[in-house]
Write a protein that holds these residues in place. Structure first.
Motif, PDB file in Angstrom:
ATOM      1  N   UNK A 502       0.841  -1.193   0.000  1.00 22.58           N
ATOM      2  CA  UNK A 502       0.000   0.000   0.000  1.00 22.58           C
ATOM      3  C   UNK A 502       0.877   1.244   0.000  1.00 22.58           C
ATOM      4  N   UNK A 503       0.507   2.209  -0.851  1.00 27.16           N
ATOM      5  CA  UNK A 503       1.323   3.409  -1.043  1.00 27.16           C
ATOM      6  C   UNK A 503       1.164   4.367   0.139  1.00 27.16           C
ATOM      7  N   UNK A 504       2.294   4.944   0.554  1.00 28.07           N
ATOM      8  CA  UNK A 504       2.304   5.978   1.579  1.00 28.07           C
ATOM      9  C   UNK A 504       3.213   7.116   1.103  1.00 28.07           C
ATOM     10  N   UNK A 515      -3.610   8.058   1.433  1.00 28.12           N
ATOM     11  CA  UNK A 515      -3.780   7.579   0.052  1.00 28.12           C
ATOM     12  C   UNK A 515      -5.084   8.053  -0.562  1.00 28.12           C
ATOM     13  N   UNK A 516      -6.109   8.306   0.278  1.00 25.15           N
ATOM     14  CA  UNK A 516      -7.385   8.781  -0.243  1.00 25.15           C
ATOM     15  C   UNK A 516      -7.238  10.126  -0.938  1.00 25.15           C
ATOM     16  N   UNK A 517      -6.207  10.909  -0.578  1.00 21.15           N
ATOM     17  CA  UNK A 517      -5.945  12.177  -1.250  1.00 21.15           C
ATOM     18  C   UNK A 517      -4.967  11.998  -2.406  1.00 21.15           C
ATOM     19  N   UNK A 521      -5.848  12.404  -7.167  1.00 24.28           N
ATOM     20  CA  UNK A 521      -5.021  13.387  -7.885  1.00 24.28           C
ATOM     21  C   UNK A 521      -4.129  12.681  -8.898  1.00 24.28           C
ATOM     22  N   UNK A 522      -3.547  11.560  -8.490  1.00 18.19           N
ATOM     23  CA  UNK A 522      -2.664  10.820  -9.400  1.00 18.19           C
ATOM     24  C   UNK A 522      -3.432  10.331 -10.624  1.00 18.19           C
ATOM     25  N   UNK A 523      -4.684   9.888 -10.432  1.00 21.08           N
ATOM     26  CA  UNK A 523      -5.478   9.426 -11.572  1.00 21.08           C
ATOM     27  C   UNK A 523      -5.890  10.581 -12.463  1.00 21.08           C
TER      28      UNK A 523
END
Length: 743
Positions: A502-504, A515-517, A521-523
């Motif tokens: 999982x990305x942090x 990650x919810x933020x 944005x990344x997508x």
């Protein structure tokens, strides 16, 4: 031979090369033929003869005489008939023909010229001057030949021009066209004085002539008086109902005549129109695009600044449209966008459109535009009345709420609308658009399917998001990302059997960012693809590090975004990462959501097969929230299925229990391993154990851990056994049949 005639003779014979001129004598009297031959050969002519018209035809077919002397009165084919035949032959069409006749009446002379005779000699023949008469005729023939060749060159040039040439009289009336202007041949059927007012002209030709005369009548006087060309243009519908466009240039030809040079520029205008369409209009919906809208928005601002008027800018974004693209594919999404654009145009009233009351400001085309994706903008007048603007916004919402139907599917599309007012919310294009965009995000945060006017609070939040986006672009290069790993525990043995990466993001000033933020944005920015590559590579690097430290191999699961799955060469990315760190392929598992898998079943199956060939495991994530079915799942080479935590949250309540029971049974019937994520309490754990769920993931056992913290867990083989209470819950008797009936 006199000196003057010698010079003429040399000039004539020079045109025939090294040979003297060739004369064909046609006469039924042998004496005449003999005398004619003697005098002409004495004057250095070459001579052949024929005793009849029929014999002359054979001679003409065999040779190409430079001049023909023939008697009019001959038995069989007479001189008139023979002349007509000679003129019908291509090679003798312009050969000089001298008729020898004893008739001097006007009728005979006219008859000779009418059939094509060049000259005539009256009997008795004056033999001493015969050769001089022939030389004179040849000299005139050479002049005519030169003129014809010159005319042919001019005619070829004119015919090659893309223009139509029309002769115009002093009143602007058309009196001739290309053919009549170039007429030269006296034997041609073309009437050089032909008027375009007569003849069998088509309806379009009549309309064309009338339009030419309409515009030339206005300028011909100035052209003839000032000797300066004048230019104008005409457009009219042709016989096939196609609009044609012409440029007309009128020049002085004679003191009383003008020449109109008419060029068809339809193709050029169509090309310019096509280029304009491609440059300023959206190819999918036909609406003005961002470039066109920006230009018109600037013009609108300039006008309203002068007149002290206001207008509203509406920024429309379709809610959850990405799910349609991910689930049913871009073809369906594109068709839906076209239907949305059409419905938006039809729901606007004339009174809504910005009315500038300025001849130079026609904003009718720019009232609505597609900026890209599922984003549309509208400019609405009546900003002095908030009610008017809200009426338009509500009408848009109500119009789009009516279900769309396409390819057997029914869709309900809701919009989130941001509203900005000029000039209070921005006095330049960039600020006004940004303000409307901020208001649109506020509408989404308020629950979607609504509208919002921009406030100071939302503006601050938008600026924060923009700053975060800029920082996110730098984060990958600055190595600010980390992977944490959440354990997966085997039901029954309570041993660690895998982890999910999982990305942090550890921001240098903001600290840990959820990650919810990060992910949205990344997508939105497309950064999810390079970030996804880094996650795969980093997961493989970490597995290699654990192996080097002596730990038993622990499979790692990595989530794939839809963008990475469809845009990236994911199979090559995976193989490269595995090869770089020498990781066995079965140690890596890739997780994809239902939305990704169901976008295009055939293409998805092919892409999954490529991934499967690398040796990695494949899992469907968040199962139960999308559109997949048992029939579709059977087509995919999957290894595992993860139950979405929204169903696990409500366990062991009846509805949630029935759904989880059905999912587990269905997965096992397909030989899929089942993972329940989001398990947080003992009741959930006990129920899933009783239903033969294979693996448990959630805070009941562990939150996501940094690599060093996970290593401590990996060293303690009884870590999860202890958390499970020493002994796992006893499974219930196998009730697969009952479970299957609940599917």
């Amino acid at each position: 031979m006199s000196a003057s005639f010698t010079g003429v003779y040399r000039s004539i014979t020079a045109s025939f090369g090294d040979r003297p001129p060739l004369v064909l004598i046609v006469d039924d009297e042998a004496t005449i033929r003999l005398m004619t031959r003697r005098f002409l050969e004495h004057a250095d002519f070459m001579v052949v003869d024929a005793a009849s018209g029929e014999a002359a035809q054979k001679q003409v077919q065999r040779i190409e005489p430079d001049v023909i002397l023939l008697d009019v009165d001959m038995p069989g084919m007479d001189g008139y008939e023979l002349t007509r035949w000679i003129r019908s032959q291509t090679k003798t069409r312009y050969t000089p023909i001298v008729m020898i006749t004893g008739r001097e009446d006007p009728e005979s002379v006219n008859a000779a010229y009418e059939v094509g005779a060049t000259d005539f000699i009256v009997k008795p023949i004056a033999w001493p001057v015969l050769s001089h008469r022939v030389r004179y005729i040849l000299r005139g023939s050479e002049t005519q030949l030169a003129l014809r060749e010159s005319h042919a060159r001019v005619k070829a040039i004119v015919e090659a021009l893309p223009d139509r040439l029309l002769s115009i009289d002093s009143d602007g009336q058309v009196i001739g066209d290309n053919s009549s202007l170039l007429s030269f041949d006296a034997t041609s059927s073309i009437d050089t004085t032909r008027s375009l007012r007569t003849g069998a002209w088509s309806t379009y030709e009549h309309a064309f002539r009338q339009e030419i005369e309409r515009v030339t009548s206005k300028i011909i006087s100035a052209v003839l008086t000032n000797d300066e060309p004048e230019e104008t243009a005409i457009s009219l519908m042709d016989d096939r109902n196609k609009m044609r466009h012409y440029e007309v240039r009128v020049v002085k030809q004679t003191p009383k005549l003008g020449l109109a040079v008419v060029r068809d520029v339809t193709a050029q205008k169509e090309a310019v129109s096509k280029i304009h369409q491609l440059a300023y209009y959206d190819s999918l919906t036909g609406l003005p695009n961002r470039q066109f809208f920006s230009s018109e928005l600037r013009r609108c601002m300039e006008h309203c600044k002068k007149t002290n008027e206001q207008f509203a800018l509406l920024y429309v974004d379709l809610d959850h449209f990405k799910r349609i693209n991910d689930t049913l594919g871009h073809t369906t999404g594109d068709e839906l966008l076209k239907m949305v654009a059409d419905r938006l145009q039809r729901c606007l009233r004339a009174s809504d459109v910005l009315a500038l009351h300025d001849d130079d400001m026609d904003f009718s085309e720019g009232r609505i535009a597609r900026l890209g994706g599922d984003e549309f903008t509208l400019i609405i007048h009546g900003a002095e009345s908030v009610d008017n603007i809200e009426n338009v916004a509500n009408r848009i919402i109500d119009t789009l709420k009516i279900p769309f139907e396409f390819s057997g599917h029914e869709f309900v599309v809701t919009p989130s609308i941001g509203i900005a007012i000029y000039p209070s919310d921005g006095e330049d294009e960039e600020t006004l658009l940004k303000t409307a965009d901020v208001a649109m995000y506020q509408a989404k945060q308020a629950g979607r399917s609504g509208y919002s006017f921009c406030t100071e609070t939302t503006s601050v939040r938008s600026l924060e998001r923009l700053d975060l986006e800029l920082d996110l672009r730098r984060a990958l290069e600055a190595k600010q990302f980390e992977l944490h790993y959440q354990p997966k525990v085997d039901v029954g043995s309570w041993r660690l059997v895998g982890v999910e990466a999982l990305l942090r993001w550890r921001h240098p000033t903001r600290g840990w960012i959820s990650p919810a933020r990060i992910i949205p944005i990344a997508e939105d920015t497309g950064l999810i693809v390079p970030i996804g590559r880094w996650i795969i590579s980093e997961a493989c690097r970490q597995m290699a590090a654990w192996s080097a430290a002596g730990f038993e191999p622990v499979p790692v699961s990595v989530n794939l975004s839809s963008q990475q799955f469809w845009q990236d060469d994911i199979a090559s990315v995976v193989e490269a990462a595995l090869g770089t760190y020498d990781i066995a392929a079965e140690q890596l598992e890739l997780e994809l959501t239902e939305g990704v898998l169901m976008r295009d079943v055939k293409q998805t199956r092919e892409a999954l097969q490529l991934l499967k060939h690398t040796g990695v495991s494949l899992a469907i994530d968040d199962f139960g929230t999308g559109y997949s079915s048992l029939a579709y799942l059977r087509q995919f080479p999957l290894d595992a299925l993860k139950i979405d935590r929204s169903f696990v949250d409500d366990l062991p309540q009846d509805d949630a229990a029935a759904i989880c029971n059905a999912i587990i049974s269905m997965a096992h019937s397909l030989n899929l391993k089942v993972v329940a994520e989001g398990v947080e309490d003992r009741a959930q754990l006990n129920y899933l154990t009783q239903q033969h769920c294979d693996q448990i993931q959630g805070y009941y056992f562990s939150k996501p851990l940094a690599p060093t913290a996970l290593e401590a867990v990996m060293r303690d083989s009884n870590f999860f056994v202890t958390l499970a209470g020493g002994e796992p819950a006893k499974p219930q008797p196998d009730n697969t049949a009952a479970n299957a009936s609940a599917i």
